[in-house]
Design an enzyme around this catalytic site. Structure first.
Site, short mmCIF file in Angstrom:
data_model
loop_
_atom_site.label_atom_id
_atom_site.label_comp_id
_atom_site.label_asym_id
_atom_site.label_seq_id
_atom_site.Cartn_x
_atom_site.Cartn_y
_atom_site.Cartn_z
N MET A 105 0.82 -1.17 0.00
CA MET A 105 0.00 0.00 0.00
C MET A 105 0.87 1.24 0.00
O MET A 105 1.50 1.55 1.00
CB MET A 105 -0.89 0.01 1.24
CG MET A 105 -2.22 -0.55 0.97
SD MET A 105 -3.46 -0.45 2.28
CE MET A 105 -2.63 -0.28 3.79
N PRO A 106 0.92 1.99 -1.07
CA PRO A 106 1.71 3.21 -1.11
C PRO A 106 1.09 4.29 -0.22
O PRO A 106 -0.12 4.46 -0.16
CB PRO A 106 1.65 3.63 -2.57
CG PRO A 106 1.16 2.44 -3.31
CD PRO A 106 0.37 1.63 -2.37
N PHE A 107 1.96 5.01 0.46
CA PHE A 107 1.55 6.13 1.31
C PHE A 107 2.44 7.30 0.96
O PHE A 107 3.66 7.23 1.09
CB PHE A 107 1.72 5.76 2.79
CG PHE A 107 1.36 6.87 3.73
CD1 PHE A 107 0.06 7.00 4.20
CD2 PHE A 107 2.31 7.79 4.14
CE1 PHE A 107 -0.27 8.03 5.06
CE2 PHE A 107 1.98 8.83 5.00
CZ PHE A 107 0.69 8.94 5.46
#
Length: 78
Positions: free
Chosen positions: A1-3
Site C-alpha cells: 500500500m503506497p503512502f
C-alpha cells in the site's frame, strides 16, 4: 500500500488545489505501480504552520510563498 505524504505551508493552497494535489499525486503513483493499486494509494497533505519551515536559514511564511507564486518579491525581513 503506497503512502505519500505532502507537506505544505498552511494557508497557501485552497481546498480545491489540495484536491488537485491528491488527484495528481495518485495519478503519478498509479502510472508507476499500476491501476490495481489506485484503491490503496494514500495521499496525505500535512500543513506546517507559517514560519515553522525554513530554507537556507530563512523561515518561510504564507505571505512570502504567495508573493513568490504571484511573482512579486517579498520585502526583506527587518
Amino acid at each position: 500500500m503506497p503512502f505519500v505524504s505532502v507537506k505544505v505551508v498552511e494557508g497557501v493552497f485552497s481546498p480545491e488545489q489540495k484536491q488537485q494535489i491528491v488527484e495528481r499525486v495518485t495519478e503519478a503513483m498509479v502510472s508507476v505501480e499500476g491501476e490495481n493499486m489506485r484503491g490503496v494509494t494514500m495521499v496525505v497533505i500535512e500543513q506546517v504552520a507559517s514560519g515553522d519551515w525554513g530554507i537556507g536559514g530563512q523561515t518561510l511564511t504564507t505571505e512570502a510563498i504567495k508573493a513568490l507564486a504571484a511573482g512579486t518579491p517579498e520585502p526583506a525581513p527587518v
